[in-house]
Design an enzyme around this catalytic site. Structure first.
Site, PDB file in Angstrom:
ATOM      1  CB  CYS A  84      -0.896  -0.015   1.235  1.00 33.94           C
ATOM      2  SG  CYS A  84      -1.719   1.549   1.568  1.00 33.94           S
ATOM      3  CB  CYS A  87       1.386   0.950   4.333  1.00 33.84           C
ATOM      4  SG  CYS A  87      -0.333   0.512   4.703  1.00 33.84           S
TER       5      CYS A  87
END
Length: 227
Positions: A84, A87
Site C-alpha cells: 500500500c 503504508c
C-alpha cells in the site's frame, strides 16, 4: 386534465429525485463522521507480549513478541499492507525518527500480517528497521477493524491519497488491505504501552511528535532501572 396529470407526475419525480439526492448527501456527510467507524478495543501488554512472531528470511524462526521490547522498549508499526502506497508513506515518515530513536537506544520495528511474494522485500526500502510476521494478526486486534466501501466516500481518505501521490509514493494491490493497522510505543519490561495509535481510516498516520515523546519516556524509565 391530461396536462395536470403530467404536471403532477413531473412534480412527483422531482420530489423523489430531490429526496434521493438529499439522502445521498446526508449519507456522505454521516460517513465522514466517526459514527460508522469500527470501534477500537485497546490492546493490553499481556495480550501483545505472548504474540507469536516469525522472522522473515532464509531461516525463519518463531519467538514471542515481548522479546522486541523487554530490554529497551520499542516503536512498532503494524502495517496494513506492505504494498500500500499509504503504508509506505507512513513507514518512510516514521523512519525519519530512526536517528533520534538510535540516540535513545529504542529500536524500530514493523509487523506485517502476511508475507506474499516479494512484498516485504519491496517494502523494506521505505522502512529503516526490521520487519516481522504476525500470522495470526494479534497486533491488529484484539478486535480487528476493517474499512471497506466507506473509505471511498471519506474526505480524509482522499486527502491522504492526494498527499501520498504528491509525495511520489507508489504501490500495488497485492494482499489483504482492509484490516486497519496502527502504531505502538511499548516500554521496557512491564512499563506498558506508552502510545497506541489505531488507524481509523486509510492513511491515518500516527503523530510523529507523539511517537518520539513516548519513546523518550522509555529512555527515562530504562535509566531509572539501571540506577
Amino acid at each position: 386534465m391530461f396536462d395536470l396529470s403530467d404536471q403532477l407526475i413531473t412534480m412527483g419525480l422531482w420530489s423523489i429525485s430531490i429526496g434521493a439526492f438529499g439522502a445521498a448527501v446526508a449519507g456522505i456527510l454521516l460517513a465522514n463522521t466517526d459514527f460508522f467507524l469500527s470501534q477500537t478495543e485497546k490492546a493490553t501488554l499481556d495480550y501483545l507480549e505472548e504474540t507469536e512472531l516469525k522472522t522473515i528470511g532464509e531461516e525463519p524462526r518463531l519467538f514471542k513478541a515481548k522479546d522486541l521490547w523487554e530490554r529497551d522498549g520499542a516503536v512498532i508499526m503494524a502495517v496494513r499492507r506492505p504494498g500500500c502506497f499509504l503504508c509506505r508513506e507512513e513507514a518512510s515518515g516514521l523512519s525519519t525518527l530512526k536517528p533520534q530513536l538510535d540516540q535513545l537506544g529504542v529500536p524500530l520495528y514493523a509487523i506485517v500480517k502476511e508475507n506474499i511474494g516479494n512484498e516485504v522485500e519491496h517494502f523494506q526500502p521505505y522502512f529503516n528497521g526490521k520487519v516481522f510476521l504476525d500470522a495470526k494478526g494479534q497486533f491488529y486486534g484484539p478486535q480487528k477493524r476493517k474499512m471497506m466501501l466507506l473509505g471511498l466516500v471519506r474526505l480524509g481518505v482522499w486527502q491522504n491519497f492526494r498527499r501520498a501521490w504528491k509525495g511520489g509514493f507508489e504501490g500495488n494491490l497485492e494482499g489483504e488491505g482492509l484490516i486497519l493497522g496502527g502504531m505502538f510505543v511499548i516500554g521496557s519490561g512491564k512499563q506498558g504501552i506508552l502510545l497506541e495509535h489505531r488507524e481509523k481510516e486509510f492513511g491515518d498516520k500516527a503523530n510523529l511528535t507523539a511517537v518520539l515523546d513516548a519513546a523518550r519516556k522509555i529512555s527515562k524509565q530504562t535509566a531509572q532501572n539501571d540506577n
